[in-house]
Scaffold this motif. Structure first.
Motif, PDB file in Angstrom:
ATOM      1  N   ASP A 183      17.290   8.741 -20.878  1.00  0.00           N
ATOM      2  CA  ASP A 183      15.965   8.226 -20.531  1.00  0.00           C
ATOM      3  C   ASP A 183      15.522   8.591 -19.128  1.00  0.00           C
ATOM      4  O   ASP A 183      14.410   8.242 -18.722  1.00  0.00           O
ATOM      5  CB  ASP A 183      15.964   6.693 -20.649  1.00  0.00           C
ATOM      6  CG  ASP A 183      16.235   6.205 -22.050  1.00  0.00           C
ATOM      7  OD1 ASP A 183      15.590   6.715 -22.981  1.00  0.00           O
ATOM      8  OD2 ASP A 183      17.099   5.310 -22.219  1.00  0.00           O
ATOM      9  N   LEU A 184      16.361   9.290 -18.365  1.00  0.00           N
ATOM     10  CA  LEU A 184      16.049   9.540 -16.963  1.00  0.00           C
ATOM     11  C   LEU A 184      14.796  10.395 -16.821  1.00  0.00           C
ATOM     12  O   LEU A 184      14.616  11.381 -17.528  1.00  0.00           O
ATOM     13  CB  LEU A 184      17.221  10.227 -16.263  1.00  0.00           C
ATOM     14  CG  LEU A 184      18.525   9.438 -16.186  1.00  0.00           C
ATOM     15  CD1 LEU A 184      19.559  10.204 -15.375  1.00  0.00           C
ATOM     16  CD2 LEU A 184      18.296   8.054 -15.580  1.00  0.00           C
ATOM     17  N   PRO A 185      13.937  10.033 -15.868  1.00  0.00           N
ATOM     18  CA  PRO A 185      12.698  10.784 -15.677  1.00  0.00           C
ATOM     19  C   PRO A 185      12.898  11.999 -14.786  1.00  0.00           C
ATOM     20  O   PRO A 185      13.821  12.041 -13.964  1.00  0.00           O
ATOM     21  CB  PRO A 185      11.795   9.769 -14.976  1.00  0.00           C
ATOM     22  CG  PRO A 185      12.764   8.974 -14.127  1.00  0.00           C
ATOM     23  CD  PRO A 185      14.032   8.871 -14.955  1.00  0.00           C
ATOM     24  N   GLY A 196       0.783  -1.223   0.000  1.00  0.00           N
ATOM     25  CA  GLY A 196       0.000   0.000   0.000  1.00  0.00           C
ATOM     26  C   GLY A 196       0.815   1.274   0.000  1.00  0.00           C
ATOM     27  O   GLY A 196       0.261   2.364   0.152  1.00  0.00           O
ATOM     28  N   ALA A 197       2.134   1.163  -0.193  1.00  0.00           N
ATOM     29  CA  ALA A 197       2.979   2.354  -0.234  1.00  0.00           C
ATOM     30  C   ALA A 197       2.847   3.031  -1.598  1.00  0.00           C
ATOM     31  O   ALA A 197       2.664   2.368  -2.623  1.00  0.00           O
ATOM     32  CB  ALA A 197       4.438   1.973   0.016  1.00  0.00           C
ATOM     33  N   PRO A 198       2.958   4.359  -1.653  1.00  0.00           N
ATOM     34  CA  PRO A 198       2.957   5.048  -2.947  1.00  0.00           C
ATOM     35  C   PRO A 198       4.273   4.778  -3.667  1.00  0.00           C
ATOM     36  O   PRO A 198       5.342   5.145  -3.178  1.00  0.00           O
ATOM     37  CB  PRO A 198       2.815   6.524  -2.558  1.00  0.00           C
ATOM     38  CG  PRO A 198       3.387   6.601  -1.170  1.00  0.00           C
ATOM     39  CD  PRO A 198       3.098   5.280  -0.512  1.00  0.00           C
ATOM     40  N   VAL A 199       4.230   4.136  -4.833  1.00  0.00           N
ATOM     41  CA  VAL A 199       5.462   3.682  -5.469  1.00  0.00           C
ATOM     42  C   VAL A 199       5.374   3.804  -6.987  1.00  0.00           C
ATOM     43  O   VAL A 199       4.339   3.539  -7.597  1.00  0.00           O
ATOM     44  CB  VAL A 199       5.786   2.224  -5.056  1.00  0.00           C
ATOM     45  CG1 VAL A 199       4.634   1.279  -5.404  1.00  0.00           C
ATOM     46  CG2 VAL A 199       7.089   1.736  -5.676  1.00  0.00           C
ATOM     47  N   GLN A 200       6.495   4.219  -7.571  1.00  0.00           N
ATOM     48  CA  GLN A 200       6.680   4.224  -9.018  1.00  0.00           C
ATOM     49  C   GLN A 200       7.877   3.339  -9.359  1.00  0.00           C
ATOM     50  O   GLN A 200       8.751   3.093  -8.511  1.00  0.00           O
ATOM     51  CB  GLN A 200       6.935   5.636  -9.533  1.00  0.00           C
ATOM     52  CG  GLN A 200       5.746   6.568  -9.443  1.00  0.00           C
ATOM     53  CD  GLN A 200       6.064   7.936 -10.034  1.00  0.00           C
ATOM     54  OE1 GLN A 200       7.090   8.535  -9.714  1.00  0.00           O
ATOM     55  NE2 GLN A 200       5.182   8.446 -10.880  1.00  0.00           N
ATOM     56  N   PHE A 201       7.920   2.888 -10.619  1.00  0.00           N
ATOM     57  CA  PHE A 201       9.006   2.017 -11.065  1.00  0.00           C
ATOM     58  C   PHE A 201       9.626   2.590 -12.323  1.00  0.00           C
ATOM     59  O   PHE A 201       8.929   2.861 -13.307  1.00  0.00           O
ATOM     60  CB  PHE A 201       8.487   0.606 -11.345  1.00  0.00           C
ATOM     61  CG  PHE A 201       9.550  -0.347 -11.799  1.00  0.00           C
ATOM     62  CD1 PHE A 201      10.562  -0.745 -10.945  1.00  0.00           C
ATOM     63  CD2 PHE A 201       9.536  -0.861 -13.090  1.00  0.00           C
ATOM     64  CE1 PHE A 201      11.554  -1.620 -11.358  1.00  0.00           C
ATOM     65  CE2 PHE A 201      10.508  -1.742 -13.516  1.00  0.00           C
ATOM     66  CZ  PHE A 201      11.525  -2.132 -12.651  1.00  0.00           C
ATOM     67  N   PHE A 202      10.963   2.770 -12.280  1.00  0.00           N
ATOM     68  CA  PHE A 202      11.691   3.256 -13.447  1.00  0.00           C
ATOM     69  C   PHE A 202      12.696   2.207 -13.898  1.00  0.00           C
ATOM     70  O   PHE A 202      13.543   1.753 -13.127  1.00  0.00           O
ATOM     71  CB  PHE A 202      12.432   4.558 -13.140  1.00  0.00           C
ATOM     72  CG  PHE A 202      13.354   4.977 -14.248  1.00  0.00           C
ATOM     73  CD1 PHE A 202      12.839   5.354 -15.479  1.00  0.00           C
ATOM     74  CD2 PHE A 202      14.729   4.961 -14.084  1.00  0.00           C
ATOM     75  CE1 PHE A 202      13.680   5.719 -16.530  1.00  0.00           C
ATOM     76  CE2 PHE A 202      15.572   5.324 -15.106  1.00  0.00           C
ATOM     77  CZ  PHE A 202      15.053   5.705 -16.341  1.00  0.00           C
ATOM     78  N   SER A 203      12.576   1.835 -15.171  1.00  0.00           N
ATOM     79  CA  SER A 203      13.479   0.864 -15.792  1.00  0.00           C
ATOM     80  C   SER A 203      13.283   0.968 -17.290  1.00  0.00           C
ATOM     81  O   SER A 203      12.502   1.786 -17.771  1.00  0.00           O
ATOM     82  CB  SER A 203      13.147  -0.554 -15.309  1.00  0.00           C
ATOM     83  OG  SER A 203      14.060  -1.508 -15.814  1.00  0.00           O
ATOM     84  N   GLY A 204      14.006   0.142 -18.029  1.00  0.00           N
ATOM     85  CA  GLY A 204      13.713  -0.050 -19.435  1.00  0.00           C
ATOM     86  C   GLY A 204      12.824  -1.270 -19.580  1.00  0.00           C
ATOM     87  O   GLY A 204      13.207  -2.367 -19.172  1.00  0.00           O
ATOM     88  N   VAL A 210       6.658   6.200 -15.688  1.00  0.00           N
ATOM     89  CA  VAL A 210       7.953   6.842 -15.918  1.00  0.00           C
ATOM     90  C   VAL A 210       8.957   5.907 -16.596  1.00  0.00           C
ATOM     91  O   VAL A 210      10.064   6.327 -16.943  1.00  0.00           O
ATOM     92  CB  VAL A 210       8.558   7.359 -14.597  1.00  0.00           C
ATOM     93  CG1 VAL A 210       7.697   8.450 -14.009  1.00  0.00           C
ATOM     94  CG2 VAL A 210       8.755   6.222 -13.589  1.00  0.00           C
ATOM     95  N   ALA A 211       8.609   4.633 -16.788  1.00  0.00           N
ATOM     96  CA  ALA A 211       9.533   3.675 -17.403  1.00  0.00           C
ATOM     97  C   ALA A 211       9.756   4.010 -18.873  1.00  0.00           C
ATOM     98  O   ALA A 211       8.903   4.607 -19.537  1.00  0.00           O
ATOM     99  CB  ALA A 211       8.992   2.261 -17.265  1.00  0.00           C
TER     100      ALA A 211
END
Length: 301
Positions: A112-114, A43-51, A74-75
């Motif tokens: 590619d960095l967000p 339930g944590a607010p989370v984003q994922f950045f990868s290719g 944001v990936a």
């Protein structure tokens, strides 16, 4: 918001068919991916950045992120293939053979960095080993470290390392700006040649070093204290994703306690860090009790 930055891949897990033949089953995985999934389920607010790839396996990864409440907007998407990791298990402990050339994750670049306003960023895994993605993740951590809380779990896979000197130099630079360092006893021995977590904290200046020791629990080291938090007993099926889930639980609890700011994590006391560490151990115990990296939902706790 917690931004998890690192690899997403497909773990090809060993299975046996009904006729007794050896086989592999595809499961979404990757150290940082696992941490993001666990955070979302908690339930944590989370984003994922990868290719991420648009291929069959990439679709599996994106579907898993979405189903677990992780924002992957944001990936960086491409039509390059997805990284595959074939897993073998010996007495419940996993070893890996990676197929990673020219993949969507590996070919990530600093371009590619967000843009991000996340208050905490998490890094680690094999994404810090190979170029060009390792340079991209390093650039992101160095860019954000003065503003946001940064956590790193090197999660070292010696068999994946081709240029040890370059890898060690990159880890040194990233560890030097990290607020939180999580390391297993095996990783600490590889990094420093010793089991002295306090020396690692002193060298890097991190606010918190977490030394995980499997069934023997976790040693927490800060500038002012060193103390142990016990592991929870579990019927271990395998250890895939255990450390990744621990990291997620630790970060999720810090978020609940309001400690994911630069000033708060630097001043965090033993009681607060014990609560976060114990929560990480609790969710990790559930993960090891079932096959593969399958972290618990908040409703299971």
């Amino acid at each position: 918001m917690i931004l998890c930055c690192g690899e997403a891949l497909i773990d090809m897990l060993p299975r046996e068919t009904a006729s007794g033949e050896n086989a592999f089953a595809p499961h979404a995985g990757g150290a940082v991916f696992n941490t993001a999934i666990a955070l979302g389920r908690l339930g944590a607010p989370v984003q994922f950045f990868s290719g991420l790839s648009s291929d069959l396996f990439g679709t599996i990864l994106q579907d898993q992120l979405r189903a677990s409440g992780v924002d992957a907007s944001v990936a960086a998407l491409s039509d390059r293939p997805t990284t595959l990791a074939f897993v073998t298990l010996t007495n419940g402990h996993a070893s890996y053979a990676f197929y990673d050339e020219n993949t969507a994750g590996r070919m990530l670049t600093p371009d590619d960095l967000p843009d991000t306003q996340a208050n905490a960023l998490f890094f680690g895994g094999i994404s810090l080993v190979v170029e060009p993605c390792a340079a991209a993740y390093e650039a992101l951590m160095l860019r954000e470290a003065s503003r946001a809380v940064t956590m790193i779990d090197p999660n070292i896979r010696p068999g994946f390392i081709k240029d040890e000197a370059a890898y060690r130099a990159r880890l040194d630079r990233m560890l030097a700006v990290a607020d939180i360092i999580k390391t297993s006893d095996e990783d600490l021995a590889w990094l420093t040649g010793s089991d002295d977590a306090a020396a690692l904290r002193a060298k890097t200046g991190a606010a918190v070093v977490l030394l995980t020791r499997g069934a023997d629990g976790v040693t927490v080291v800060t500038k002012d204290a060193s103390f142990d938090v016990p592991a929870l007993k579990a019927d271990v099926v395998d250890t895939v994703g255990a450390g990744d889930t621990f990291s997620a639980g630790f970060l999720a609890n810090l978020e609940v306690q309001g400690l994911l700011t630069k000033s708060a994590i630097t001043g965090a006391g033993q009681d607060a860090l014990t609560r976060a560490t114990a929560f990480g151990a609790r969710v990790a115990a559930i993960t090891v009790s079932r096959a593969g990296a399958n972290p618990p939902w908040a409703s299971e706790l």
